[in-house]
Design an enzyme around this catalytic site. Structure first.
Site, PDB file in Angstrom:
ATOM      1  N   LEU A 113      86.175  32.922  15.077  1.00 18.60           N
ATOM      2  CA  LEU A 113      85.965  33.728  13.965  1.00 18.60           C
ATOM      3  C   LEU A 113      87.223  34.135  13.059  1.00 18.60           C
ATOM      4  O   LEU A 113      86.903  34.490  11.886  1.00 18.60           O
ATOM      5  CB  LEU A 113      85.758  34.859  14.731  1.00 18.60           C
ATOM      6  CG  LEU A 113      84.467  35.190  15.597  1.00 18.60           C
ATOM      7  CD1 LEU A 113      84.612  36.454  16.371  1.00 18.60           C
ATOM      8  CD2 LEU A 113      82.949  35.271  14.986  1.00 18.60           C
ATOM      9  N   GLY A 114      88.081  33.727  13.326  1.00 16.75           N
ATOM     10  CA  GLY A 114      89.492  34.151  12.352  1.00 16.75           C
ATOM     11  C   GLY A 114      90.697  33.832  13.199  1.00 16.75           C
ATOM     12  O   GLY A 114      90.923  33.504  14.440  1.00 16.75           O
ATOM     13  N   LYS A 161      90.185  37.326  21.957  1.00 22.64           N
ATOM     14  CA  LYS A 161      91.302  36.919  20.942  1.00 22.64           C
ATOM     15  C   LYS A 161      92.254  36.472  22.204  1.00 22.64           C
ATOM     16  O   LYS A 161      92.653  36.812  23.279  1.00 22.64           O
ATOM     17  CB  LYS A 161      91.990  38.427  20.660  1.00 22.64           C
ATOM     18  CG  LYS A 161      93.147  38.254  20.004  1.00 22.64           C
ATOM     19  CD  LYS A 161      93.856  39.463  19.541  1.00 22.64           C
ATOM     20  CE  LYS A 161      93.088  40.515  18.548  1.00 22.64           C
ATOM     21  NZ  LYS A 161      93.914  41.640  18.122  1.00 22.64           N
ATOM     22  N   GLY A 190      94.630  35.924  13.530  1.00 27.08           N
ATOM     23  CA  GLY A 190      95.654  36.964  13.259  1.00 27.08           C
ATOM     24  C   GLY A 190      97.064  36.490  13.855  1.00 27.08           C
ATOM     25  O   GLY A 190      97.199  35.448  14.149  1.00 27.08           O
ATOM     26  N   GLY A 191      97.797  37.433  13.729  1.00 34.61           N
ATOM     27  CA  GLY A 191      99.321  37.295  13.764  1.00 34.61           C
ATOM     28  C   GLY A 191      99.507  36.819  15.354  1.00 34.61           C
ATOM     29  O   GLY A 191     100.407  36.352  15.712  1.00 34.61           O
ATOM     30  N   ASP A 226      99.456  50.173  12.949  1.00 35.35           N
ATOM     31  CA  ASP A 226      99.025  48.846  12.282  1.00 35.35           C
ATOM     32  C   ASP A 226      97.843  48.944  11.473  1.00 35.35           C
ATOM     33  O   ASP A 226      96.694  48.085  11.661  1.00 35.35           O
ATOM     34  CB  ASP A 226      99.125  47.697  12.928  1.00 35.35           C
ATOM     35  CG  ASP A 226      99.334  46.536  12.220  1.00 35.35           C
ATOM     36  OD1 ASP A 226      99.683  46.484  10.843  1.00 35.35           O
ATOM     37  OD2 ASP A 226      99.059  45.210  12.704  1.00 35.35           O
TER      38      ASP A 226
HETATM   39  N1  LIG Z   1      85.564  41.897  18.012  1.00 34.46           N
HETATM   40  C1  LIG Z   1      85.530  41.147  16.794  1.00 34.46           C
HETATM   41  N2  LIG Z   1      84.235  40.716  16.354  1.00 34.46           N
HETATM   42  C2  LIG Z   1      84.025  39.843  15.323  1.00 34.46           C
HETATM   43  N3  LIG Z   1      85.039  39.290  14.426  1.00 34.46           N
HETATM   44  C3  LIG Z   1      86.420  39.774  14.918  1.00 34.46           C
HETATM   45  C4  LIG Z   1      86.685  40.410  16.005  1.00 34.46           C
HETATM   46  N4  LIG Z   1      87.934  40.747  16.353  1.00 34.46           N
HETATM   47  C5  LIG Z   1      88.534  40.060  15.344  1.00 34.46           C
HETATM   48  N5  LIG Z   1      87.568  39.461  14.694  1.00 34.46           N
HETATM   49  C6  LIG Z   1      87.828  38.567  13.269  1.00 34.46           C
HETATM   50  O1  LIG Z   1      89.131  37.812  13.509  1.00 34.46           O
HETATM   51  C7  LIG Z   1      89.976  37.940  12.611  1.00 34.46           C
HETATM   52  C8  LIG Z   1      91.423  38.322  13.349  1.00 34.46           C
HETATM   53  O2  LIG Z   1      91.440  39.281  13.981  1.00 34.46           O
HETATM   54  P1  LIG Z   1      92.839  39.786  14.582  1.00 34.46           P
HETATM   55  O3  LIG Z   1      92.533  41.224  14.929  1.00 34.46           O
HETATM   56  O4  LIG Z   1      93.450  38.758  15.498  1.00 34.46           O
HETATM   57  O5  LIG Z   1      93.761  39.490  13.489  1.00 34.46           O
HETATM   58  P2  LIG Z   1      94.247  40.620  12.062  1.00 34.46           P
HETATM   59  O6  LIG Z   1      93.862  41.923  12.077  1.00 34.46           O
HETATM   60  O7  LIG Z   1      93.383  39.474  10.731  1.00 34.46           O
HETATM   61  O8  LIG Z   1      95.734  40.062  11.615  1.00 34.46           O
HETATM   62  P3  LIG Z   1      96.861  40.532  12.311  1.00 34.46           P
HETATM   63  O9  LIG Z   1      97.087  40.106  13.679  1.00 34.46           O
HETATM   64  O10 LIG Z   1      97.962  40.277  11.412  1.00 34.46           O
HETATM   65  O11 LIG Z   1      96.755  42.175  12.502  1.00 34.46           O
HETATM   66  C9  LIG Z   1      89.621  39.230  11.941  1.00 34.46           C
HETATM   67  O12 LIG Z   1      90.007  39.383  10.701  1.00 34.46           O
HETATM   68  C10 LIG Z   1      88.158  39.386  12.161  1.00 34.46           C
HETATM   69  O13 LIG Z   1      87.597  38.575  10.922  1.00 34.46           O
END
Ligand SMILES: Nc1ncnc2c1ncn2[C@@H]1O[C@H](COP(=O)(O)OP(=O)(O)OP(=O)(O)O)[C@@H](O)[C@H]1O
Length: 357
Positions: free
Chosen positions: A45-46, A67, A48-49, A164
């Site tokens: 889906l994506g 995650k 993050g850090g 955050d």
């Molecule tokens: N519960 C979820 N349902 C659907 N998509 C999600 C969910 N959690 C995260 N995502 C997707 O995955 C991406 C990465 O999420 P993540 O929380 O790991 O990092 P972030 O918030 O983008 O960055 P950082 O880690 O720098 O705060 C999000 O931007 C979102 O698009």
């Protein structure tokens, strides 16, 4: 929870990784591998850090988001446990629900409810999302985020400073209702304690309050500052960190303040909102934003006041100048990722203070 089968330990090894003091359900690794099609790229889906996020589907059809903390993320067992412990104790319609966790050897995973519309940043800033969120949707989103944050600060069993808050940490359900996510950096504070300090500044550029970015002081009021930045982005459709105007020393907060002082705050409004917005409501929101962005934490309203201001028509106080703006030198040189976590000692950081008035 209906997933007894999922949580059953399949091996003795899995039992070893279960943390008995964590109040969330434990899921075994094999169940997650199965649900994510072995972490296939199609399920991603994506990222993050802290690592990639995958969509998973359990055998009973329930959709989840997983995650998977990358081993290079810097998030160790301590932060992971922090997130799990906090999440287990928090329940609010505007906070993303955490369903459980998995630890196997060095692998650490958190399981969340799946949010079909992913994160708010994609709607506000990504050109691939051509659909403009209209004003009623945005207004509902910002009100709901305010209520979620109020719960964290005042109404939950714990008092939580998120640290955050940003657009990518706001997830959207099928009906575009927002939920705050990502409690890896959150801190609990006792009932009387309203702030803390740290020499390790963690958070995201563009959203940090000045007292936190400079002195490592965090409080519910530093969250209020981040909330102000987030609202500014929701109304303008522009990313604070990426925004430049006329010259590089003029970012979105500065721009908003200048327009306010010139008596033209409506120029901030996202052009695609022209036909859907109630101009009085939006300008009132801009005033609330500027109250949240004030330099001194004590001048900023708490979230109870913010929720009241958003939902009433009472007269609002006049905002004072917004907080200092911080950048690392490396940002100005063009860091490739615009959305990376920063984690650095304040002694090592080189900051340039913009708008030091
Ligand atoms: N519960 C979820 N349902 C659907 N998509 C999600 C969910 N959690 C995260 N995502 C997707 O995955 C991406 C990465 O999420 P993540 O929380 O790991 O990092 P972030 O918030 O983008 O960055 P950082 O880690 O720098 O705060 C999000 O931007 C979102 O698009």
């Amino acid at each position: 929870m209906k997933g007894d089968v999922r949580t059953r330990m399949s091996t003795e090894e899995a039992d070893e990784d279960k943390q008995d003091d964590l109040e969330l359900p434990f899921f075994d690794f094999a169940t997650i591998v199965n649900a994510t099609n072995n972490f296939s790229i199609e399920n991603k889906l994506g990222e993050g850090g802290f690592g990639p996020v995958y969509k998973g589907i359990f055998v009973d059809g329930q959709e989840i988001a997983i995650k998977r903390l990358s081993q290079s993320s810097g998030q160790g067992l301590k932060e992971f446990r922090n997130e799990v412990i906090l999440c287990a104790k928090l329940q609010h319609r505007n906070l993303v629900k955490v369903l459980g966790y998995c630890i196997k050897g060095k692998e650490k995973m958190l399981l969340y409810e799946y949010m079909p519309n992913k994160s708010l940043d994609l709607f506000l800033f990504e050109s691939t999302q051509s659909k403009c969120l209209d004003w009623p949707v945005r207004f509902n989103i910002l009100n709901a985020i305010a209520r979620g944050l109020l719960y964290l600060h005042q109404d939950s069993r714990l008092r939580i400073i998120h640290r955050d808050l940003k657009a990518s940490n706001i997830l959207l359900d099928n009906d575009m209702n927002p939920k705050i996510s990502d409690f890896g950096l959150a801190r609990m504070c006792g009932s009387d304690q309203v702030e803390g300090s740290t020499s390790i500044i963690v958070g995201t550029h563009g959203y940090m309050a000045p007292e936190y970015a400079i002195d490592g002081l965090f409080s519910t009021k530093s969250d209020v500052f981040s909330f102000g930045v987030l609202l500014l982005e929701i109304i303008s459709g522009k990313k604070n960190k990426a925004f430049t105007y006329l010259d590089n020393n003029h970012n979105l907060i500065d721009h908003a303040w200048t327009l306010w002082e010139n008596g033209t705050p409506e120029k901030l409004i996202d052009a695609c909102l022209e036909n859907s917005c109630n101009i009085f409501e939006v300008v009132r929101c801009i005033q609330i934003i500027l109250l949240c962005l004030q330099h001194h934490p004590n001048d900023r309203p708490n979230m109870t006041s913010v929720v009241v201001m958003l939902t009433s028509e009472n007269a609002l106080p006049s905002p004072k100048e917004p907080g200092f703006l911080i950048r690392r030198v490396s940002d100005e040189e063009g860091e490739s990722s615009s959305n990376k976590h920063t984690s650095y000692s304040i002694n090592e950081v080189t900051v340039s203070i913009l708008n030091a008035r």
